[in-house]
Design a protein around this motif. Sequence first.
Motif: not given
Ligand SMILES: Cc1cc2nc3c(=O)[nH]c(=O)nc-3n(C[C@H](O)[C@H](O)[C@H](O)COP(=O)(O)OP(=O)(O)OC[C@H]3O[C@@H](n4cnc5c(N)ncnc54)[C@H](O)[C@@H]3O)c2cc1C
Length: 466
Positions: A27, A29, A48-49, A59, A64, A69-70, A127, A150, A152, A326, A336, A338-339
């Motif tokens: 995702s 991060a 990525e799963r 996905r 989310q 997403h902003v 998003r 995939r 993990v 996250d 908004g 988190g990204m």
């Molecule tokens: C309702 C909602 C609205 C939001 N709106 C905003 C916004 O407006 N602006 C903004 O900047 N942020 C927003 N966010 C936050 C944003 O979505 C996240 O901060 C951002 O996606 C970064 O997260 P991440 O990549 O750390 O984790 P995630 O996006 O949660 O991704 C984790 C990834 O890891 C994968 N994964 C998990 N376990 C495994 C495994 N064992 N093996 C392989 N893959 C795995 C998942 O499939 C997923 O793709 C919002 C969040 C929510 C819940």
Amino acid sequence: MSLAEIERYDPECVSCVGERAVVVGGSIAGLATARVLADAFETVVVLERDPLSDEPAARDGAPQTRHPHVMLEAGRATLEDLFPGFCEHILAEGGLMIDFSTDIKEYNRGGFLADARERYPTYCASRALFEHVIRQQLDSVENVELRGGRQVTGYLADADASAVTGVRVRNGDTEATLTADLVVDATGRTSQTPRWLEAHGYDAVPVDEVTIDVSYRSLRLERPPDDRRMRMVAPAAPRTRGAALIPIEDDRWEVIVQGIHGDDPPTDRENLIEYTEQLPVPTIANLMKRRSWTSDEIRQYPYPASLRRRYEALSEFPEGLVVMGDAIASFNPIYGQGMSVAVLEAVCLHHALAAGGLDAIGNRFFDRSEGVVDNVWNIVVGGDFNYPETTGPQPTGAGLTNWYMDRLVRRAQSDPALSEAFARVTRLEEPPTTLLEPGIAWRVLRPATSQLSLRSLGRRTISALS
Ligand SMILES: Cc1cc2nc3c(=O)[nH]c(=O)nc-3n(C[C@H](O)[C@H](O)[C@H](O)COP(=O)(O)OP(=O)(O)OC[C@H]3O[C@@H](n4cnc5c(N)ncnc54)[C@H](O)[C@@H]3O)c2cc1C
């Protein structure tokens, strides 16, 4: 740390520190992290799963992604550093560039914030489109391999679990191992690293959890191509309801309706419109009534609590492992952030590798990225304590910070200088301490306050915000 304080991405400052890095989670991060690791490893594999589509697609693994997403300025600018041409690419794929000062109106604490005096480009897209463009750009980095489908299932480690040495990965019915010099956990909020650490004799990761109980409803409306309005009506205590209208690709608006602390928005069209009509700004409900709905369902997302895992507090952490995005901290998403936090953290990892290679990389990274999380945690999560129902550990000085922010935002409704300063902080461009600079603090504290109490309030607020 905000964009102004962080050392920017500089591919020249890193040399090769290892053969292979594995990023778990593809995702935001994970993708941003893979980009910075490509400068420091011969190969980078992202696992990525979810299956990875060639088209913009929401996905299941990151549910989310179905919701609006902003992209804040700190995230946009950092992504442009990591992936030159990112903004042009968003536009080429149908995203929009709107002007922050004229197209966006934010209603906050009883009025609209004053229009900023400066023009300021803001990029809008779904998003799924943001993620698609990042993935496409990462795909063209030669030594990065993106593998979808995939899962993990665990980490490999040395005999005494002092170092993570790879991952176990499931692909359909087969399970295999993949060794790595560095494993990055970017699996989001449900990260299993805390459990793995405890099972291998490490201390439990301290966790701060602040309940907010936000319920999201989102949908799409038809948008005339030249109507680029964006509207935000954030919930503000004691009002538990909020909504936003965001223009995106394909001549659509995305609408979010939010209710907090149990004031859940309805899930059917008629009642959702009625709920939205009770907001102090009629625009969003009016558009929901007049425009065609292009989404067949009202999507839902319950978000119980902001969560912060304090890895920086652990005295021992394995070599060869880092946790990002996250998986470290997930914030009430209403603002908004988190990204943007995730991509700023990727830049922290880049500089941690540049400064000391792989030696104690986890601890050094957590120390660097703590300030990025602090910024958001203190203002956004701290702000949730304006609701008496919010529970959890309050950031230091939350009461005074909230008092000051409330006053600042009310003044910002008629003062463009305050509205600009506030926007620069919420876009994560500038640190919250800029809101205490004398020219700003004076505008906030000036009316109906004696010189003496002004000085003492100023002193107390500075210590709370810094
Ligand atoms: C309702 C909602 C609205 C939001 N709106 C905003 C916004 O407006 N602006 C903004 O900047 N942020 C927003 N966010 C936050 C944003 O979505 C996240 O901060 C951002 O996606 C970064 O997260 P991440 O990549 O750390 O984790 P995630 O996006 O949660 O991704 C984790 C990834 O890891 C994968 N994964 C998990 N376990 C495994 C495994 N064992 N093996 C392989 N893959 C795995 C998942 O499939 C997923 O793709 C919002 C969040 C929510 C819940």
